[in-house]
Design an enzyme around this catalytic site. Structure first.
Site, short mmCIF file in Angstrom:
data_model
loop_
_atom_site.label_atom_id
_atom_site.label_comp_id
_atom_site.label_asym_id
_atom_site.label_seq_id
_atom_site.Cartn_x
_atom_site.Cartn_y
_atom_site.Cartn_z
NE ARG A 48 29.77 36.51 39.19
CZ ARG A 48 28.68 35.77 38.91
NH1 ARG A 48 28.59 35.12 37.76
NH2 ARG A 48 27.70 35.68 39.78
CE1 TYR A 100 54.93 39.92 37.34
CE2 TYR A 100 53.20 38.35 37.83
CZ TYR A 100 53.85 39.54 38.08
OH TYR A 100 53.39 40.35 39.09
CG ASP A 172 52.29 37.67 29.80
OD1 ASP A 172 52.25 38.83 29.36
OD2 ASP A 172 52.23 37.43 31.02
CE LYS A 197 52.49 44.72 35.77
NZ LYS A 197 52.92 43.37 35.46
C1 PLP Z 1 52.53 42.05 35.95
C2 PLP Z 1 52.55 40.90 35.05
C3 PLP Z 1 51.61 39.87 35.14
C4 PLP Z 1 50.57 39.84 36.24
O1 PLP Z 1 49.66 40.88 36.10
P1 PLP Z 1 48.91 41.62 37.33
O2 PLP Z 1 48.12 42.65 36.64
O3 PLP Z 1 49.97 42.14 38.23
O4 PLP Z 1 48.08 40.56 37.98
C5 PLP Z 1 51.67 38.85 34.22
N1 PLP Z 1 52.59 38.84 33.25
C6 PLP Z 1 53.52 39.80 33.13
C7 PLP Z 1 54.52 39.72 32.03
C8 PLP Z 1 53.53 40.86 34.01
O5 PLP Z 1 54.47 41.80 33.90
#
Ligand code: PLP
Length: 383
Positions: A48, A100, A172, A197
């Site tokens: 961890r 998001y 982000d 993604k």
């Molecule tokens: C999918 C997404 C998240 C969250 O991520 P997860 O891996 O699904 O927890 C946060 N920000 C953006 C822009 C996203 O597309």
């Protein structure tokens, strides 16, 4: 030797395995590590806290973002959870109005319970950020291009405000990845990713990242990462390293396809609105061009009233109706009932997320096949 970004994708972080010469970093599938005596470990104690496969990935992502410290998490939201845990009762965040849905949900339904406050602004208009500032504001949290209207925020302009007012700027960067945009070089303090993604890129692994430059901030985040524990597993770390190797070739194709599809949609007569910062007609075009190496491959659009969006989703043949984005395959989603369902309808409509809005994550198939699929599905959805 300082590497350009395509080489860095392959040789960045920790390149292969010193000990055996394996060209890939091994999967250290272990929860704990032998100690040679009391207080004498070999740099690793417990997975961890730190794991060599994860550490290789963390170093790689930090280098790609031109930051210094990287942290890998079990999901994008685990990364966001850890970053939001920097704040406490009475602290306020300024957030963009089309972040998001899950980020909004954790803030609204989890962190407000601990006394953290937020205020929503349209961050593409920096005067709204300035107006929202007060002493309780500790950070500005943006996404650019933002979800799902692809609204572009000028990172440098917001960073200037954040610096002057002594607030943290959190970006982000999921939609563009460090291949196309590096917010830390534009003045941001913290970069967040959903690695699920484009970074992973194959719709097979859920992961998240945080990257920073500042050591003190990094120490606070490492403490929180270890204390909260939402870390990425060794095997998933390996899959992420593997995915990142092809990020450059994938992104080039993603963007070329998206550019072609956005152009086609605009003149097709099928849609009443196309949102894509790669179109000269888009409100974010100039800023996007200035701050990134490309507009990304997310397109949102509204079908003309003549067509029924519910039927459209049903008629698609190769483009898949699914949550998520950034994989090699094209995905389509309906923000109002899927990704942004957690946002109350009233706020959704106010920021322009129409019930008819369709979001397309353009994959790396042949663009002509994607256009053909869109065309036949739209034609078949005529009311
Ligand atoms: C999918 C997404 C998240 C969250 O991520 P997860 O891996 O699904 O927890 C946060 N920000 C953006 C822009 C996203 O597309």
């Amino acid at each position: 030797m300082s590497l350009h970004k395509n080489s860095l994708l392959i040789h960045g972080g920790i390149d292969g395995d010193e000990k055996t010469g394996a060209v890939n970093v091994p999967v250290y599938q272990t929860s704990t590590f032998k100690q040679d005596g009391l207080g004498k470990d070999r740099g690793w104690e417990y997975s961890r806290t730190g794991n060599p496969t994860r550490a290789a990935l963390e170093k790689l992502v930090a280098e790609l973002e031109q930051g210094k410290y990287g942290l890998a998490f079990a999901s994008g939201l685990a990364a966001i959870d850890t970053v939001l845990s920097l704040f406490g009762r009475g602290d306020k965040l300024i957030i963009s109005d089309n972040i998001y849905g899950g980020t909004f949900r954790i803030l609204e339904q989890v962190f407000t319970r601990f006394g953290i406050e937020y205020v929503i602004v349209d961050s593409s208009d920096t005067s709204q950020i300035v107006d929202a500032l007060d002493d309780t504001v500790k950070a500005i949290y943006i996404e650019t291009p933002a979800n799902p209207l692809l609204t572009v925020t000028d990172i440098e302009a917001v960073a200037e405000i954040a610096k002057r007012e002594n607030k943290l700027l959190i970006v982000d960067n999921t939609f563009l990845t460090p291949y196309l945009q590096r917010p830390l070089t534009l003045g941001a303090d913290i970069v967040i990713h959903s690695g699920t993604k484009y970074l992973g890129g194959h719709s097979d692994t859920v992961s998240g990242f945080v990257v920073v430059k500042d050591e003190e901030l990094a120490q606070r985040l490492y403490f929180l990462q270890n204390s909260i524990g939402g870390v990425l597993a060794p095997w998933d770390s390996f899959l992420m390293i593997r995915g990142i190797k092809t990020l450059g070739v994938r992104m080039d194709r993603h963007v070329a396809n998206a550019q072609k599809i956005a152009g086609w949609l605009t003149q097709s007569g099928f849609v009443s609105k196309v949102y894509y910062p790669g179109l000269e007609s888009d409100a974010g075009y100039e800023v996007q061009k200035k701050q990134a190496d490309g507009p990304g491959a997310m397109i949102s659009f509204v079908l003309d009233q003549k067509y029924d969006y519910r039927t459209f989703f049903k008629k698609l043949k190769i483009i898949t109706l699914a949550e998520s984005l950034g994989g090699v395959e094209s995905l389509v989603c309906h923000p109002a009932t899927m990704t942004h369902a957690a946002i109350p309808a009233e706020i959704r409509h106010k920021v322009g997320i129409a019930d008819e809005l369709i979001r397309l994550s353009v994959g790396i198939e042949d663009a002509d096949d994607l256009i053909e699929d869109l065309k036949q599905a739209i034609e078949a959805s005529k009311k």
